[in-house]
Write an enzyme that holds these catalytic residues in place. Structure first.
Site, short mmCIF file in Angstrom:
data_model
loop_
_atom_site.label_atom_id
_atom_site.label_comp_id
_atom_site.label_asym_id
_atom_site.label_seq_id
_atom_site.Cartn_x
_atom_site.Cartn_y
_atom_site.Cartn_z
N SER A 8 0.86 -1.18 0.00
CA SER A 8 0.00 0.00 0.00
C SER A 8 0.90 1.23 0.00
O SER A 8 2.09 1.15 0.32
CB SER A 8 -0.94 -0.01 1.21
N GLU A 10 1.30 5.59 0.69
CA GLU A 10 0.77 6.78 1.36
C GLU A 10 1.19 8.05 0.61
O GLU A 10 2.34 8.18 0.21
CB GLU A 10 1.32 6.79 2.79
N ASP A 101 -0.88 15.27 15.80
CA ASP A 101 -0.09 16.16 16.66
C ASP A 101 -0.54 17.57 16.35
O ASP A 101 -0.56 17.95 15.17
CB ASP A 101 1.41 16.05 16.33
N PHE A 209 13.06 14.53 10.16
CA PHE A 209 11.81 13.77 10.34
C PHE A 209 11.96 12.74 11.47
O PHE A 209 11.08 12.56 12.28
CB PHE A 209 11.56 12.92 9.09
N HIS A 259 3.90 -0.85 3.65
CA HIS A 259 3.18 0.41 3.41
C HIS A 259 4.25 1.47 3.16
O HIS A 259 5.01 1.82 4.06
CB HIS A 259 2.34 0.77 4.65
P1 FAD Z 1 -2.23 7.44 20.00
O1 FAD Z 1 -2.33 6.00 19.70
O2 FAD Z 1 -3.40 8.12 20.61
O3 FAD Z 1 -0.95 7.61 20.95
C1 FAD Z 1 -0.37 8.89 21.17
C2 FAD Z 1 0.46 8.88 22.43
O4 FAD Z 1 -0.39 8.88 23.57
C3 FAD Z 1 1.36 7.66 22.62
O5 FAD Z 1 2.51 8.08 23.31
C4 FAD Z 1 0.53 6.71 23.46
O6 FAD Z 1 1.34 5.83 24.24
C5 FAD Z 1 -0.23 7.71 24.34
N1 FAD Z 1 -1.60 7.26 24.65
C6 FAD Z 1 -2.47 6.63 23.82
N2 FAD Z 1 -3.64 6.42 24.44
C7 FAD Z 1 -3.51 6.94 25.69
C8 FAD Z 1 -4.39 7.03 26.79
N3 FAD Z 1 -5.64 6.55 26.72
N4 FAD Z 1 -3.93 7.64 27.93
C9 FAD Z 1 -2.65 8.14 27.99
N5 FAD Z 1 -1.78 8.07 26.96
C10 FAD Z 1 -2.21 7.49 25.82
N6 FAD Z 1 -0.20 12.51 11.87
C11 FAD Z 1 -1.05 13.39 11.30
O7 FAD Z 1 -1.25 14.50 11.83
N7 FAD Z 1 -1.69 13.12 10.11
C12 FAD Z 1 -1.55 11.93 9.49
O8 FAD Z 1 -2.14 11.70 8.44
C13 FAD Z 1 -0.67 10.95 10.09
N8 FAD Z 1 -0.52 9.72 9.54
C14 FAD Z 1 0.23 8.77 10.19
C15 FAD Z 1 0.29 7.48 9.67
C16 FAD Z 1 1.01 6.49 10.31
C17 FAD Z 1 1.03 5.09 9.73
C18 FAD Z 1 1.75 6.80 11.49
C19 FAD Z 1 2.58 5.74 12.17
C20 FAD Z 1 1.70 8.08 12.02
C21 FAD Z 1 0.94 9.08 11.38
N9 FAD Z 1 0.82 10.38 11.90
C22 FAD Z 1 -0.01 11.29 11.30
C23 FAD Z 1 1.56 10.75 13.11
C24 FAD Z 1 0.71 10.54 14.37
O9 FAD Z 1 -0.42 11.38 14.35
C25 FAD Z 1 1.60 10.88 15.57
O10 FAD Z 1 2.59 9.90 15.73
C26 FAD Z 1 0.85 11.13 16.86
O11 FAD Z 1 1.79 11.67 17.81
C27 FAD Z 1 0.26 9.90 17.50
O12 FAD Z 1 -0.83 9.43 16.85
P2 FAD Z 1 -1.45 8.00 17.24
O13 FAD Z 1 -2.65 7.83 16.45
O14 FAD Z 1 -0.42 6.96 17.18
O15 FAD Z 1 -1.82 8.31 18.77
#
Ligand code: FAD
Length: 279
Positions: A8, A10, A101, A209, A259
């Site tokens: 896939s 991105e 973020d 990055f 990916h």
């Molecule tokens: P989460 O899974 O919510 O985790 C974020 C942090 O919070 C982690 O440190 C986790 O341990 C902690 N955490 C999670 N749940 C809890 C909880 N309930 N209580 C306390 N702490 C918690 N960013 C963008 O802005 N746009 C994009 O399109 C984008 N695409 C991405 C695609 C991929 C495949 C990846 C790997 C990253 C991408 N990112 C993107 C970056 C991502 O948004 C960041 O890494 C962000 O900091 C974390 O997102 P997450 O969904 O992993 O967060």
């Protein structure tokens, strides 16, 4: 590549007209290689909402199964629901659900949905099984996680909320990936965890990055890349060999697919893809 391993790709929404043209060309070239699906990133707080929508439309017009990314931080539940309903009407069947973020200085409220597991909950609650949901995974641990163990707990929470698959942050260390997969499996996670693959074309950009997203460039690799200096062609050739060898080991040892973070650049992705031996 074994029977059900998938590739896939991105893309990100471009800002300027010239970059839009470049994206359309790259997408046409890459789509011709028949990836399983493509995904389109989304700026946290909706900062690329229109750009993501345009890029999703472009990918759909090329006949691709398209997965918009959706990040929840900085958005209200109502905004997220409106986006979900729009995608459903548009025939989207796959999403990448993220926290995102907030860019520093954006000054937006963190919103009503704080972590990706809560977004997956919201999607399942509002849209049932209308979408196949991918979430993010961090073999080298998310930079804000208090510990590897807690980060795994948070990953498991996303899976329990209803994720169908995961895509990892990129990494340059095969052991980190297989260690993460093993720890996730030990916690009962059965969904495919697909490694994210970052082609190497520019050392300065990659170092920046990687620092931001917590991906480690091993010391020996950083030293080799730095040695190329301004010789971009040699760096690209070395980078393609290195990343292809990493990707091949991942596939040979059982990763469910790859990916690619294409960065809207067909050449860099194809340089790796063309070096793989796929059955
Ligand atoms: P989460 O899974 O919510 O985790 C974020 C942090 O919070 C982690 O440190 C986790 O341990 C902690 N955490 C999670 N749940 C809890 C909880 N309930 N209580 C306390 N702490 C918690 N960013 C963008 O802005 N746009 C994009 O399109 C984008 N695409 C991405 C695609 C991929 C495949 C990846 C790997 C990253 C991408 N990112 C993107 C970056 C991502 O948004 C960041 O890494 C962000 O900091 C974390 O997102 P997450 O969904 O992993 O967060």
């Amino acid at each position: 590549m074994k029977g059900n391993q998938t590739i896939s790709l991105e893309f990100f929404p471009p800002r300027e007209a010239a970059a839009r043209e470049k994206l359309a060309e790259a997408a046409r070239e890459l789509v011709a290689r028949r990836p399983a699906y493509v995904s389109v990133t989304y700026g946290a707080g909706g900062s690329t909402r229109a750009g993501t929508a345009d890029t999703v439309q472009l990918m759909q017009s090329l006949g691709m199964d398209t997965a918009p990314h959706l990040s929840c931080i900085g958005s209200s539940r109502a905004e997220l629901i409106e986006i979900l309903d729009g995608y459903r009407e548009q025939g989207i069947r796959r999403l990448v659900a993220l926290r995102g973020d907030l860019p520093s200085g954006m000054g937006r409220h963190p919103g009503e949905v704080h972590y990706a597991n809560e977004l997956v909950d919201l999607i399942r609650e509002h849209s049932g099984d209308a979408f196949h949901i991918e979430v993010a995974a961090y073999p080298e641990v998310h930079p804000q996680a208090p510990s590897a163990a807690k980060d795994l707990d948070h990953f498991v929470a996303k899976v329990e909320a209803g994720a169908n698959g995961a895509i990892t942050q990129y990494f340059f260390n095969v052991d980190a990936y297989f260690d993460f997969v093993e720890r996730a499996r030990a916690r009962g996670v059965g969904i495919p965890i697909t490694p994210g693959i970052m082609p190497i074309t520019n050392y300065t950009q990659l170092a920046r990055f990687s620092k931001m997203c917590g991906a480690e460039i091993p010391r020996w690799l950083a030293a080799r890349l730095a040695d190329f200096g301004d010789d971009r062609a040699s760096l690209r050739a070395f980078g393609a060999d290195f990343v292809a060898s990493l990707a091949q080991r991942l596939l040979d040892q059982g990763a469910p697919g790859l990916h690619f973070y294409t960065l809207n650049n067909a050449e860099a992705t194809l340089a790796v893809w063309n070096r793989l031996s796929l059955d």
